[in-house]
Design an enzyme around this catalytic site. Structure first.
Site, PDB file in Angstrom:
ATOM      1  N   SER A  83       0.834  -1.201   0.000  1.00 24.09           N
ATOM      2  CA  SER A  83       0.000   0.000   0.000  1.00 24.09           C
ATOM      3  C   SER A  83       0.870   1.253   0.000  1.00 24.09           C
ATOM      4  O   SER A  83       2.030   1.222   0.440  1.00 24.09           O
ATOM      5  CB  SER A  83      -0.916   0.026   1.227  1.00 24.09           C
ATOM      6  OG  SER A  83      -0.180   0.349   2.404  1.00 24.09           O
ATOM      7  N   ARG A  91       5.251   9.598  -5.843  1.00 22.48           N
ATOM      8  CA  ARG A  91       6.542  10.087  -5.349  1.00 22.48           C
ATOM      9  C   ARG A  91       7.615   9.006  -5.416  1.00 22.48           C
ATOM     10  O   ARG A  91       8.679   9.148  -4.834  1.00 22.48           O
ATOM     11  CB  ARG A  91       6.409  10.589  -3.904  1.00 22.48           C
ATOM     12  CG  ARG A  91       5.395  11.706  -3.734  1.00 22.48           C
ATOM     13  CD  ARG A  91       5.441  12.273  -2.338  1.00 22.48           C
ATOM     14  NE  ARG A  91       4.334  13.186  -2.106  1.00 22.48           N
ATOM     15  CZ  ARG A  91       4.180  13.892  -0.984  1.00 22.48           C
ATOM     16  NH1 ARG A  91       5.075  13.789  -0.014  1.00 22.48           N
ATOM     17  NH2 ARG A  91       3.146  14.699  -0.830  1.00 22.48           N
ATOM     18  N   SER A  95       7.628   2.169  -6.291  1.00 20.67           N
ATOM     19  CA  SER A  95       8.781   1.674  -7.057  1.00 20.67           C
ATOM     20  C   SER A  95       9.949   1.355  -6.139  1.00 20.67           C
ATOM     21  O   SER A  95      10.654   0.348  -6.319  1.00 20.67           O
ATOM     22  CB  SER A  95       9.199   2.702  -8.106  1.00 20.67           C
ATOM     23  OG  SER A  95       8.191   2.874  -9.076  1.00 20.67           O
ATOM     24  N   SER A 118      -5.011  -6.272  -6.121  1.00 25.31           N
ATOM     25  CA  SER A 118      -6.284  -5.570  -5.972  1.00 25.31           C
ATOM     26  C   SER A 118      -6.558  -4.706  -7.198  1.00 25.31           C
ATOM     27  O   SER A 118      -7.713  -4.464  -7.564  1.00 25.31           O
ATOM     28  CB  SER A 118      -6.278  -4.716  -4.710  1.00 25.31           C
ATOM     29  OG  SER A 118      -5.181  -3.831  -4.702  1.00 25.31           O
ATOM     30  N   TYR A 123       0.982  -3.847 -11.639  1.00 29.95           N
ATOM     31  CA  TYR A 123       2.219  -4.600 -11.460  1.00 29.95           C
ATOM     32  C   TYR A 123       2.933  -5.003 -12.745  1.00 29.95           C
ATOM     33  O   TYR A 123       4.059  -5.506 -12.685  1.00 29.95           O
ATOM     34  CB  TYR A 123       1.942  -5.826 -10.592  1.00 29.95           C
ATOM     35  CG  TYR A 123       1.600  -5.420  -9.169  1.00 29.95           C
ATOM     36  CD1 TYR A 123       2.597  -5.098  -8.270  1.00 29.95           C
ATOM     37  CD2 TYR A 123       0.269  -5.305  -8.756  1.00 29.95           C
ATOM     38  CE1 TYR A 123       2.296  -4.695  -6.980  1.00 29.95           C
ATOM     39  CE2 TYR A 123      -0.042  -4.905  -7.461  1.00 29.95           C
ATOM     40  CZ  TYR A 123       0.968  -4.597  -6.585  1.00 29.95           C
ATOM     41  OH  TYR A 123       0.670  -4.179  -5.309  1.00 29.95           O
ATOM     42  N   PHE A 409      -3.549 -14.618  -0.543  1.00 33.54           N
ATOM     43  CA  PHE A 409      -2.604 -14.377   0.551  1.00 33.54           C
ATOM     44  C   PHE A 409      -2.352 -12.894   0.693  1.00 33.54           C
ATOM     45  O   PHE A 409      -2.702 -12.121  -0.172  1.00 33.54           O
ATOM     46  CB  PHE A 409      -1.284 -15.140   0.322  1.00 33.54           C
ATOM     47  CG  PHE A 409      -0.687 -14.935  -1.051  1.00 33.54           C
ATOM     48  CD1 PHE A 409       0.175 -13.869  -1.298  1.00 33.54           C
ATOM     49  CD2 PHE A 409      -0.977 -15.802  -2.094  1.00 33.54           C
ATOM     50  CE1 PHE A 409       0.741 -13.687  -2.554  1.00 33.54           C
ATOM     51  CE2 PHE A 409      -0.409 -15.639  -3.359  1.00 33.54           C
ATOM     52  CZ  PHE A 409       0.441 -14.579  -3.580  1.00 33.54           C
TER      53      PHE A 409
END
Length: 409
Positions: A83, A91, A95, A118, A123, A409
């Site tokens: 998160s 910002r 990454s 989510s 990704y 998971f």
């Protein structure tokens, strides 16, 4: 503004976890779920991003073993609890955490990183490809029958206490996970996950129920489910919500589904996570009454291209040179010669002319045998540099059964 990125300490966990919950809407998890996650969190694999005393980013990983084609279980990082605070987007925090995490995965000698997303759009830029999918369906009980295979009537069914039957059900799970790529070998503690049943997440359904399928005293399958009661003008419209169904053979699987479709006062049976080639699709009398849907599930990232491609087997003999692009993990970039068959494989650096050009994201998508390299080529994401190489390699990368992740998971 300087962001401090560091490994999570135990005294920081509460603030770290509060940021994670806030990023996912601010609704606390039920206490029993939070206790399980607290117990399973690997602190040395957890990262916090801090703006002064405020946690503004989280990321963690679980140490897993993932089934790959051929039946081998390969150590992998199960990326989770990622998160970034809404006040600190764009910002470079995500990454930076992905960079730190993948460097750590490489240092640990794990060839794969896997996750469930989510937001699937996030990704791909870090090299993850969608490698398994899951099927959801809603079956109209009164209009669909099961065309049961021979031996189904020899299977006996009985209700059992969920907790008392847990150990026997876990043994069935352990016997089935190697049959499909993508499944996870559960390490100690994870057997508690399928037993979670917080009232806050039932949406008015019953507590979890369990039915066992047995043959000559041996457990050959089980189903865990909830029942959501409802009616319209005294006509039952209730539905069964399947949590987990597993069986060791077709007859046991058919017996469990035949039971689910015959429960009194229910109109529908819902299952939200089945493999895309689930046997049920070939057992039902009317597929149009099953409301089939599909979505992405596990995303795979090859952290060590050579080790990952060597770890699996291939449906047909393959000898191909890949030109791999990997800007985020540059140690993977360059040419690799993969040679393999149904018995094993080798994958080494080479200076030979490339025959297929692709990024590590495409290798991740194709790795478990779900998405074909040929399909990716048709989308312009794989370039064929030697005629015939794409078809040959695509067939070799296939899997006899669809890969599947049984639980998140």
């Amino acid at each position: 503004m300087t962001i401090d990125l560091r490994t999570l300490s135990r005294d920081e966990h509460d603030r770290w976890y509060a940021q994670l919950m806030l990023a996912f809407g601010g609704v606390p998890e039920p206490p029993q779920e939070q206790r399980l996650m607290d117990d399973l969190t690997e602190f040395d694999r957890s990262i916090g991003a801090w703006d002064g005393a405020a946690c503004v980013g989280t990321a963690s990983a679980f140490s897993y073993r993932v089934a790959v084609p051929g039946g081998t279980f390969l150590p992998a990082a199960g990326v989770t609890m990622v998160s970034v605070a809404a006040t600190h987007r764009r910002r470079g925090i995500l990454s930076s955490m992905m960079r730190r995490q993948l460097d750590d995965v490489r240092e640990r000698g794990e060839a794969l990183a896997v996750l469930t997303a989510s937001e699937p759009a996030i990704y791909g830029r870090f090299g993850y490809g969608i490698a398994t999918r899951q099927l959801a369906l809603t079956v109209e009980s009164a209009r669909v029958r099961i065309e049961a295979p021979e031996g189904t009537d020899e299977v006996s069914l009985r209700f059992a206490d969920v907790t008392e039957a847990a150990e026997r059900c876990e043994a069935v799970y352990a016997r089935t996970i190697g049959t499909r790529p993508g499944n996870l070998a559960r390490s100690p503690g994870w057997e508690r996950l399928p037993l979670l049943d917080p009232p806050e997440e039932r949406d008015g359904s019953s507590p979890m129920q369990c039915v066992l399928a047995e043959r000559a005293g041996e457990l050959v399958g089980f189903v865990r489910f909830h029942i959501k009661l409802s009616s319209e003008w005294s006509v039952p419209t209730s539905r069964i919500r399947v949590r987990h169904i597993s069986a060791l053979d077709p007859a046991a699987y058919a017996a469990l589904w035949r039971f689910l479709l015959s429960v009194d006062l229910t109109e529908f049976v819902e299952a939200r996570n089945l493999p895309v080639d689930d046997p049920l699709l070939s057992m039902v009398s009317d597929i149009r009454r099953c409301a089939v849907r599909m979505r992405d599930s596990m995303h795979v990232r090859l952290v060590d291209v050579g080790a990952a491609l060597e770890a699996r087997t291939y449906l047909t003999p393959v000898d191909v040179v890949f030109e791999v692009e990997d800007a985020f993990c540059p140690w993977n970039a360059g040419r690799w010669r993969l040679t393999g068959d149904a018995k094993g494989a080798s994958c080494e650096r080479t200076d030979d002319a490339p025959e297929l050009s692709l990024s590590v994201r495409e290798l991740g998508a194709a790795y478990l045998g779900d998405t074909s390299l040929a399909a990716l080529g048709a989308a312009g994401r794989v370039r064929e540099l030697r005629q015939g190489a794409l078809t040959e390699t695509s067939v070799a990368f296939g899997s006899a059964v669809a890969p599947w992740l049984q639980h998140g998971f």
